[in-house]
Design an enzyme around this catalytic site. Structure first.
Site, PDB file in Angstrom:
ATOM      1  N   HIS A   2      43.228  33.703  46.514  1.00  0.00           N
ATOM      2  CA  HIS A   2      42.258  33.174  45.566  1.00  0.00           C
ATOM      3  C   HIS A   2      42.948  32.635  44.333  1.00  0.00           C
ATOM      4  CE1 HIS A   2      38.635  32.785  43.252  1.00  0.00           C
ATOM      5  NE2 HIS A   2      39.089  33.604  42.347  1.00  0.00           N
ATOM      6  N   MET A 157      41.114  41.006  48.805  1.00  0.00           N
ATOM      7  CA  MET A 157      42.236  40.125  48.506  1.00  0.00           C
ATOM      8  C   MET A 157      41.782  38.770  47.969  1.00  0.00           C
ATOM      9  SD  MET A 157      45.240  41.510  49.039  1.00  0.00           S
ATOM     10  CE  MET A 157      46.234  40.022  49.215  1.00  0.00           C
ATOM     11  N   GLU A 158      40.712  38.238  48.544  1.00  0.00           N
ATOM     12  CA  GLU A 158      40.309  36.877  48.214  1.00  0.00           C
ATOM     13  C   GLU A 158      39.534  36.750  46.904  1.00  0.00           C
ATOM     14  OE1 GLU A 158      41.338  34.268  49.560  1.00  0.00           O
ATOM     15  OE2 GLU A 158      42.139  34.933  51.486  1.00  0.00           O
ATOM     16  N   SER A 159      38.728  37.746  46.572  1.00  0.00           N
ATOM     17  CA  SER A 159      37.895  37.599  45.365  1.00  0.00           C
ATOM     18  C   SER A 159      37.690  38.906  44.622  1.00  0.00           C
ATOM     19  CB  SER A 159      36.530  37.008  45.733  1.00  0.00           C
ATOM     20  OG  SER A 159      35.788  37.924  46.521  1.00  0.00           O
ATOM     21  N   TYR A 343      50.743  37.992  52.490  1.00  0.00           N
ATOM     22  CA  TYR A 343      49.288  38.125  52.498  1.00  0.00           C
ATOM     23  C   TYR A 343      48.818  38.919  53.717  1.00  0.00           C
ATOM     24  CZ  TYR A 343      44.343  36.889  52.903  1.00  0.00           C
ATOM     25  OH  TYR A 343      42.977  36.956  53.036  1.00  0.00           O
TER      26      TYR A 343
END
Length: 429
Positions: A2, A157-159, A343
Site C-alpha cells: 500500500h 499488509m495492504e491497508s 511481501y
C-alpha cells in the site's frame, strides 16, 4: 504493497478557459482542472521554474490527452454519462509522477521489512479482527479454500486492516500516468477498466480512491483485477472493496483461489539445512517434492516431518547466514498478488502467527547492511566487467544479478547463496 501520498499544501490548480472547447470535442461539459505542484526554489544547476504560460500549455496538452482517450473509451463501450462523471473535473497530479519516478537510494533488508510488517501492534490488531469478524469471514474462507488468517494478513499488509486505503482519486492517478507516458499503454488499460467499474455502478467517482499507482480499496486491487476477481459477497448489488469487509475478503479470496491457491496446503515452513548444502540450489526455479528435500537432509526446525508439498523450493532471503524456508505453490500464489519475496514472506508469517504458530526461529544477520541502489549498480557493473553476467546494471536485485553473484561466489570458493554484501562489492572493486 500500500502506498499513499498527499497533495502538497502549495499545490495550484490551473483552469484554462480555452480547454472548454477541447473538452466539448470529448463529449464532456467542462474542462479538467489540473493540480500542479508549485515550483521549488531554483537551485544551482536546476532547470528554470515553470512559468504561468508553461502551466497553461501543460494544461492544454493534458486536456487533449484526456479528449483523445475519451474517444477511444467511447469506442470501447463507455457511455457519455460515465465519461462526464469521470472527466468533468479530472486533475493532473504532479506528485503521482514524482512517486512513479522515485528510485529510493536506500533499500531495506528483509529483516527490517519483517520487523515492521510483523510488529506486535499489527499482530495484536489482526487477532482482534479475527475475533471481531468471526464466522462471516470463516464462511468466505471455506467457500474459496483460503484460510481466514491469510485473508486477514493480506488485509493487514495492504491497508492496516482497512484504516489506510489511500487518498488519491484513481481516475486522476491513472490519467496522470497515462499522460506522462512512461507507462502509457499500461495506464490506459487500467483507466479503461476503472471507467467500466464506474459504468457498472460498483462505486462512484468520489469514492474510487487508492494509491498513487491506481491500486484501490482495502486490499489494493488494480482496476483490471477488480473487474476479473471482485465479488459482491454482501448481496447489495455492488462489489465494494472500499467499504464492505465481506466484499473485501471474498474478492481477495477469489483472487488467490483463481491464481492457484491449493486448499489445505501450508505456504511452507522454516527449515534447517544440512551441512554442506549447495546454496546454489536455494532458488525459486529449483522445485521438487518435500520428500526429496527430506532425503537430502532438509529438516523442520522442530524435527517433525516436512509438510507434503509438490514443487517446493528452498528460500534463503538473507543468504547463508540467515533463516531458511521451504516454500510451496501457495507461497508462489501470494507472489502473484505482490511479486516481492519480502511481501510474500511477511503475509505468510503474519498469517502463521495469527493462526497461533511461531515466528522465525533462526537469527537474522543483523550486522549486515543492505546495499544502496548505487552500490548495487556498482556491483552489477563490476560483475559484468569480470565476466559474471548480471544483466543491465539498474540498482535492483533480480534473477540475473543473483546468478552473477552466485557465479562470482563459486569462483572464490564461497557458498553460492546469491546474496549481495558489502564485502563482495569490495572484493570486486
Amino acid at each position: 504493497m500500500h502506498t499513499t501520498s498527499h497533495f502538497p499544501a502549495s499545490a495550484r490548480r490551473w483552469l484554462v478557459p480555452s480547454l472548454l472547447a477541447i473538452f466539448a470535442v470529448a463529449g464532456c461539459a467542462s474542462a479538467p482542472s489540473v493540480e500542479t505542484k508549485a515550483p521549488a526554489p531554483l537551485m544551482v544547476g536546476a532547470s528554470p521554474a515553470p512559468t504561468v504560460s508553461d502551466e497553461v500549455e501543460h494544461s492544454q496538452r493534458f486536456a487533449r490527452w484526456v479528449a483523445d482517450f475519451s474517444t477511444d473509451a467511447r469506442a470501447a463501450g463507455i457511455d457519455e454519462a460515465t465519461l462526464q462523471s469521470a472527466f468533468h473535473d479530472v486533475r493532473f497530479i504532479a506528485r503521482v509522477i514524482e512517486l512513479d519516478r522515485a528510485q529510493p537510494e536506500f533499500t531495506r533488508t528483509v529483516w527490517d521489512y519483517l520487523d515492521r510488517a510483523l510488529s506486535a501492534q499489527r499482530i495484536a490488531r489482526g487477532q482482534d479482527k479475527l475475533l471481531e469478524l468471526g464466522p462471516a469471514v470463516d464462511t468466505i474462507a471455506v467457500r474459496y479454500g483460503v484460510p481466514t488468517e491469510v485473508l486477514v494478513a493480506i488485509w493487514g499488509m495492504e491497508s492496516n486492516y482497512g484504516s489506510n486505503v489511500g487518498d488519491i482519486p484513481t481516475i486522476d492517478a491513472l490519467a496522470t500516468l497515462g499522460f506522462e507516458g512512461r507507462r502509457e499503454e499500461w495506464a490506459r488499460g487500467q483507466l479503461l477498466a476503472a471507467l467500466k467499474i464506474l459504468q457498472n455502478r460498483d462505486i462512484d467517482r468520489a469514492q474510487m480512491i487508492g494509491s498513487w499507482a491506481g491500486a484501490m480499496g482495502q486490499t489494493q486491487f488494480l482496476p483490471s483485477n477488480f473487474l476479473a476477481y471482485a465479488v459482491d459477497a454482501d448481496g447489495d448489488g455492488r462489489r465494494d472493496i472500499w467499504g464492505s469487509v465481506p466484499d473485501v475478503m471474498a474478492s481477495t479470496a477469489n483472487f488467490l483461489a483463481r491464481s492457484g491457491w491449493q486448499a489445505g496446503q501450508p505456504w511452507g515452513i522454516e527449515v534447517r539445512l544440512p551441512t554442506g548444502f549447495d546454496y546454489a540450489r536455494a532458488d525459486a526455479d529449483v522445485r521438487q517434492p518435500t520428500t526429496q528435500w527430506a532425503n537430502e537432509g532438509v529438516q523442520a526446525m522442530d524435527g517433525a516431518p516436512l509438510p507434503t508439498l509438490e514443487g517446493a523450493s528452498v528460500l534463503v532471503p538473507a543468504g547463508v547466514r540467515g533463516p531458511a524456508f521451504l516454500v510451496g505453490p501457495n507461497f508462489r500464489t501470494i507472489l502473484r498478488y505482490n511479486n516481492s519475496t519480502s511481501y510474500a514472506l511477511a503475509v505468510s508469517l503474519l498469517a502463521q502467527k495469527l493462526a497461533g504458530g511461531p515466528t522465525v526461529q533462526a537469527s537474522w544477520p543483523r550486522d549486515l547492511q543492505a546495499l544502496t541502489r548505487s552500490q548495487l549498480m556498482a556491483l552489477q557493473t563490476a560483475l559484468n566487467v569480470r565476466g559474471f553476467d548480471s544483466g543491465t546494471p539498474d540498482g535492483a536485485m533480480g534473477p540475473a544479478t543473483r546468478r552473477g553473484v552466485r557465479q562470482y561466489q563459486r569462483s572464490l570458493g564461497l557458498p553460492a547463496d546469491g546474496y549481495p554484501t558489502l564485502d563482495l562489492l569490495q572484493r570486486l572493486q
